[in-house]
Enzyme design. Structure first.
Site: not given
Length: 621
Positions: A510, A527, A523
């Protein structure tokens, strides 16, 4: 580097002409190779004849052998060798080579000239892998359209040296040794493919020989050759993940055409049809064991439940061992004309278009290729495959010719994917259960063959302030976003390394992996972890020919994203992107296909942004 010592094992016809080439190559390059090439042969009388007359009359007639090629029947001559050329008949490999394990020089490598199949318990092991195990060194394979009588007359011939990516140095040494004005060997980093091309084409030569035995000409033989070659290709791709490009090399198309046209194997099969002699009797006369390869291949295909999928080879086996008439080979070939296909025979969609009017010559010269990225025949494992970005990746890989194993959590979602893309294989799997997922992937590889391409698209997210983040949520997101990228890749890469195959891995990361964003602690850090996992994997897997990269998209307009993101926030996001547009699933899928393909052959350890230039400005969401 010190000059390398070369030893040849085996004194048959082909071994003799290659030993001759090796001795000439060594004499011409004293800076690279020791001047004397030692040659082990089974009988002392044969060794004495070679040393006294510089001839090996029984096997290569009056062909003159170089004086620096010295023969002996003492196998200890191979001790301390750096480069070992193996030309020992298949049935004697275990007996001869097991005596040498641990006695070769450090860093030694071997080159096999042996075309055969080792099947045990229904499992087929390429002989290069068998030789590597027996000697304890990496082993390359020499294959090609090589008639030894022509080589003995110094007529031009070419071949292919198949090697594992990790054995490039050894393969180059053999290439240097065997390059002469009349012999050329190209390198191919698909040792399994080169090995199997040599052994499996011998099965097709028998089918062609049966046709010859019927008194038929080249039209019928060409039909059996074409169909048989196609079946060999599908077997190699389906069960062993062979690169389809290997079949274009000398070891593939070249060897197939030569062997099926004038090779000794097809003459042996013709004699089987026209005489009442048994296979052992014919082999004793010709020293050609091709029938053994056909029996071994059939044993393997039966164990896989796949014999009926290859009708020409099944018919050849029926003729050879089951009393079927030779006409069965042509009957297997004969069938109604096939309509245009909407799907490739081994998976992968092929668009069927209505006839277009002829294009002007100038425009025709600029006709785009049918596939932007060619992954033909390779198997791809895709996690998170049933929707959104993952589904777009599946569609793109199918269009590129790959066979896709789609992995996702929901069985119903996979069922829907299968209904839309019938060529896809599916595997319902909870990736958060790491050890179970590793076992399931290992079983899938064993059942369906290696995966040359891996895409980790599975991911989950929950956005919450730092003070509200819990250990359970951390474990949940890292369990899906990070651990499979490490451990599922470990299973797939380990299988490729064991089989000597190259590959490519892409993790879907991401843009947020590089940005400090509110509520994104777990999150975004997961990533970022994926990005660095990929870099370390690229570093360590690189020596095995396995590339690893990430794609790092901004918010992608999947159906779920369209529902979750308010229109005003999407508009604000779009305004921060230099290209002034939002990413679509196909944008990510195209980037993934590029990184998997050979068009990115020198790209590894890279994070590729798919964000319209947004990340270069450091904008937050």
């Amino acid at each position: 580097m010190a000059a390398r010592r070369v030893v040849v094992l085996g004194g048959g016809s082909f071994g003799s002409v290659v030993a001759r080439i090796a001795a000439e190559g060594a004499a011409a390059q004293p800076d690279k190779f020791c001047a004397t090439v030692d040659w082990w042969v089974r009988r002392q009388a044969q060794a004495d004849e070679i040393n006294a007359t510089h001839r090996n009359a029984t096997y290569v007639g009056a062909c003159a052998l170089p004086a620096n090629l010295v023969a002996t029947a003492d196998l200890r001559v191979a001790e301390g060798a750096d480069l070992v050329i193996v030309a020992v008949p298949h049935e004697y490999l275990d007996t001869v080579l097991s005596r040498l394990k641990g006695s070769l020089a450090a860093g030694a490598t071997a080159l096999s000239l042996v075309k055969g199949l080792h099947v045990e318990g229904g499992a087929l092991t390429p002989l290069t892998a068998r030789i590597a195990d027996l000697l304890g060194v990496e082993t390359a394979m020499l294959g090609g359209p090589n008639i030894y009588t022509e080589m003995a007359r110094d007529e031009f011939a070419e071949a292919t040296i198949g090697h594992a990516p990790s054995n490039l140095g050894g393969a180059r040494a053999f290439q240097d040794l065997l390059t002469t004005p009349t012999f050329r060997a190209d390198l191919c980093d698909d040792v399994v493919g080169v090995d199997l091309c040599g052994s499996l084409k011998n099965c097709v030569t028998l089918a062609c020989g049966f046709v010859t035995g019927l008194g038929l000409g080249m039209n019928a033989k060409a039909a059996a050759m074409r169909r048989g070659f196609g079946e060999v290709k599908r077997i190699c791709v389906r069960f062993f993940g062979v690169d389809v490009a290997t079949f274009d090399e000398a070891c593939g198309f070249g060897d197939m055409v030569l062997s099926c046209s004038v090779g000794r194997g097809q003459k042996l099969a013709a004699a089987f049809v026209t005489s009442d002699k048994s296979w052992p009797d014919l082999e004793a006369e010709s020293r050609v064991p091709d029938w053994r390869n056909l029996a071994a291949l059939h044993e393997f295909l039966v164990a896989q439940g796949a014999a009926a999928d290859y009708p020409v080879l099944a018919a050849a086996h029926a003729v050879a061992f089951e009393g079927a008439p030779a006409e069965a080979v042509l009957a297997a070939r004969s069938r109604a004309p096939k309509p245009p296909k909407a799907a490739g025979e081994d998976g992968g969609t092929v668009a069927v278009r209505s006839a277009a009017p002829p294009r002007p010559p100038l425009l025709a010269a600029f006709e785009p290729p049918a596939k932007a990225f060619d992954l033909a025949g390779g198997r791809a494992l895709v996690t998170g495959a049933s929707g959104g970005i993952g589904k777009a990746i599946v569609a793109q890989l199918l269009a590129a010719g790959a066979r896709v194993l789609a992995v996702d959590y929901g069985a119903e979602a996979l069922k829907a994917l299968k209904s839309e893309f019938p060529a896809v294989d599916t595997l319902a799997l909870d990736l958060s259960r790491t050890e179970a997922a590793m076992a399931a992937v290992e079983a899938a590889l064993e059942a369906g063959g290696p995966a040359r391409y891996v895409v980790h698209c599975a991911g989950i997210a929950k956005f919450e302030p730092v003070l509200d983040t819990s250990p359970a949520e951390f474990d949940r997101q890292y369990g899906v976003n990070v651990k499979p990228a490490i451990f599922v890749t470990q299973i797939v890469a380990g299988d490729l390394v064991a089989k000597g195959l190259s590959g490519s891995v892409v993790h879907v990361s991401s843009q947020s992996s590089t940005l400090a964003l509110e509520d994104h602690l777990v999150y975004s850090s997961s990533k970022a972890a994926v990005d660095h996992v990929a870099r370390i994997q690229a570093l360590e897997y690189g020596k095995h020919g396995i590339r690893v990269n990430t794609v790092n998209p901004t918010v992608v307009m999947t159906e779920l994203a369209k529902k979750q993101w308010p229109a005003d926030k999407l508009a604000a996001m779009k305004a921060t992107i230099p290209l002034r547009k939002l990413a679509e699933p196909d944008d990510v899928a195209n980037a993934v296909a590029f990184l998997l393909s050979d068009k990115a052959a020198m790209v590894s350890g890279t994070a590729l942004p798919v964000d319209g230039g947004r990340s270069m400005g450091g904008h937050g969401l």
